[in-house]
Scaffold this active site. Structure first.
Site, PDB file in Angstrom:
ATOM      1  N   PRO A  78       0.825  -1.220   0.000  1.00  0.00           N
ATOM      2  CG  PRO A  78      -0.716  -1.543   1.699  1.00  0.00           C
ATOM      3  CD  PRO A  78       0.607  -2.036   1.196  1.00  0.00           C
ATOM      4  CD  GLU A 105       1.222  -5.805  10.998  1.00  0.00           C
ATOM      5  OE1 GLU A 105       0.404  -6.739  11.167  1.00  0.00           O
ATOM      6  OE2 GLU A 105       0.884  -4.639  10.685  1.00  0.00           O
ATOM      7  NE  ARG A 142      -6.011  -6.271 -21.177  1.00  0.00           N
ATOM      8  CZ  ARG A 142      -7.025  -6.802 -21.874  1.00  0.00           C
ATOM      9  NH1 ARG A 142      -7.376  -8.048 -21.603  1.00  0.00           N
ATOM     10  NH2 ARG A 142      -7.661  -6.126 -22.792  1.00  0.00           N
ATOM     11  CG  ASP A 157      -7.438  -2.644 -23.000  1.00  0.00           C
ATOM     12  OD1 ASP A 157      -6.596  -3.396 -22.501  1.00  0.00           O
ATOM     13  OD2 ASP A 157      -8.549  -3.015 -23.404  1.00  0.00           O
TER      14      ASP A 157
HETATM   15  C1  4FV Z   1      -1.396  -4.021  -1.147  1.00  0.00           C
HETATM   16  C2  4FV Z   1      -2.143  -3.021  -1.794  1.00  0.00           C
HETATM   17  C3  4FV Z   1      -1.659  -4.578   0.188  1.00  0.00           C
HETATM   18  C4  4FV Z   1      -0.406  -5.023   3.116  1.00  0.00           C
HETATM   19  C5  4FV Z   1       0.160  -5.840   4.209  1.00  0.00           C
HETATM   20  C6  4FV Z   1       0.101  -7.129   2.223  1.00  0.00           C
HETATM   21  C7  4FV Z   1      -0.828  -5.970   2.043  1.00  0.00           C
HETATM   22  C8  4FV Z   1       0.409  -7.198   3.659  1.00  0.00           C
HETATM   23  N1  4FV Z   1      -0.394  -4.364  -1.949  1.00  0.00           N
HETATM   24  N2  4FV Z   1      -1.569  -2.819  -3.020  1.00  0.00           N
HETATM   25  N3  4FV Z   1      -3.236  -2.381  -1.359  1.00  0.00           N
HETATM   26  N4  4FV Z   1      -0.695  -5.386   0.697  1.00  0.00           N
HETATM   27  O1  4FV Z   1      -2.680  -4.269   0.806  1.00  0.00           O
HETATM   28  O2  4FV Z   1      -0.521  -3.630  -3.075  1.00  0.00           O
HETATM   29  O3  4FV Z   1       1.755  -7.488   3.813  1.00  0.00           O
END
Ligand code: 4FV
Length: 246
Positions: A78, A105, A142, A157
């Site tokens: 994230p 985490e 793609r 697209d």
């Molecule tokens: C995530 C997202 C995501 C966070 C903690 C994996 C998780 C755990 N990855 N975009 N939104 N990853 O939530 O890419 O480790």
């Protein structure tokens, strides 16, 4: 989870046809302790666990040795930059892309020394980076010639041109009281193309005006957009007048 998803659909067929090759690595195979630990408690305390750096480093070493040459290493998190069609197209020009999937985490921060880009699919927290990794595989695949039946459709697209897609219709022409727009039944391809351009622009203007700043528009689209903005300004003025009861 990954094998199951990669066994299906466009990506599954692309793998069968050898257009793309996807290898999956279990980090536990790169551990040295008898518990095959891939995670440990966080320094500084706090909830949850953190993924250990060594198994990840060893896995990356093994992949580099097997594939020969330095891959593009992406970490799905994230904390990453928002994944886009443009990024998908960019990754598709790499010979070998490694997708590092976090759990718990997340990964030890020192892993980032071996990561080229952190990629997020959206502002929400998932239980793992695997689903985001599969999103990236699908969007990037793609762009590989032959993966999508008609390469034309990739070029058209949404987002390839930076606009939202136009509405799509198929048979029957009438469902209940709802008819397919006449222009689409007209066979007049110039008119149909113009209608689709206008619909894409109208949707983008209303739903994602942020995209218009970045979109590459041709002369006709710029003219259509100006007309739509005039219309929209007219409507907004009308609403404001109505609100102020003028
Ligand atoms: C995530 C997202 C995501 C966070 C903690 C994996 C998780 C755990 N990855 N975009 N939104 N990853 O939530 O890419 O480790």
């Amino acid at each position: 989870m990954i094998e199951a998803s990669l066994a299906e659909g466009v990506v599954g067929r692309a793998i069968e046809r050898g257009l793309i090759d996807v290898a999956i690595h279990d980090l536990r195979n790169f551990t040295a302790d008898r518990h095959r630990s891939v995670d440990d408690v966080p320094y500084g305390g706090g909830p949850g666990m953190v993924m250990k750096p060594e198994p990840i480093f060893k896995a990356l070493d093994a992949i580099e040795a097997r594939r020969g040459g330095r891959p593009t290493v992406l970490l799905t998190t994230p904390q990453g930059a928002r994944f886009t069609q443009a990024a998908a197209e960019r990754y598709s020009s790499s010979k070998n892309v490694v997708l590092l999937c976090g759990r718990y985490e997340g990964v030890d921060e020192r892993v980032l020394s071996r990561v080229d880009e952190e990629v997020s699919i959206g502002d929400y927290v998932l239980s793992g980076g695997e689903l985001p990794a599969l999103v990236v595989v699908d969007a990037v695949a793609r762009f590989v010639p032959g993966v999508v039946g008609d390469d034309q459709s990739v070029a058209e697209d949404s987002f390839s041109r930076g606009l939202l897609d136009f509405p799509h219709y198929t048979r029957p022409a009438v469902v209940g009281a709802e008819r397919v727009p006449e222009v689409l039944l007209s066979g007049n391809h110039a008119e149909i193309r113009r209608w689709r351009k206008r619909e894409s622009l109208a949707r983008t203007l209303v739903r994602r005006p942020d995209l218009l700043e970045k979109a590459t528009l041709d002369e006709e689209e710029r003219r259509l957009l100006a007309e739509l903005q005039e219309l929209q300004d007219g409507r907004i003025a009308e609403l404001q007048n109505r609100k102020t009861g003028q």
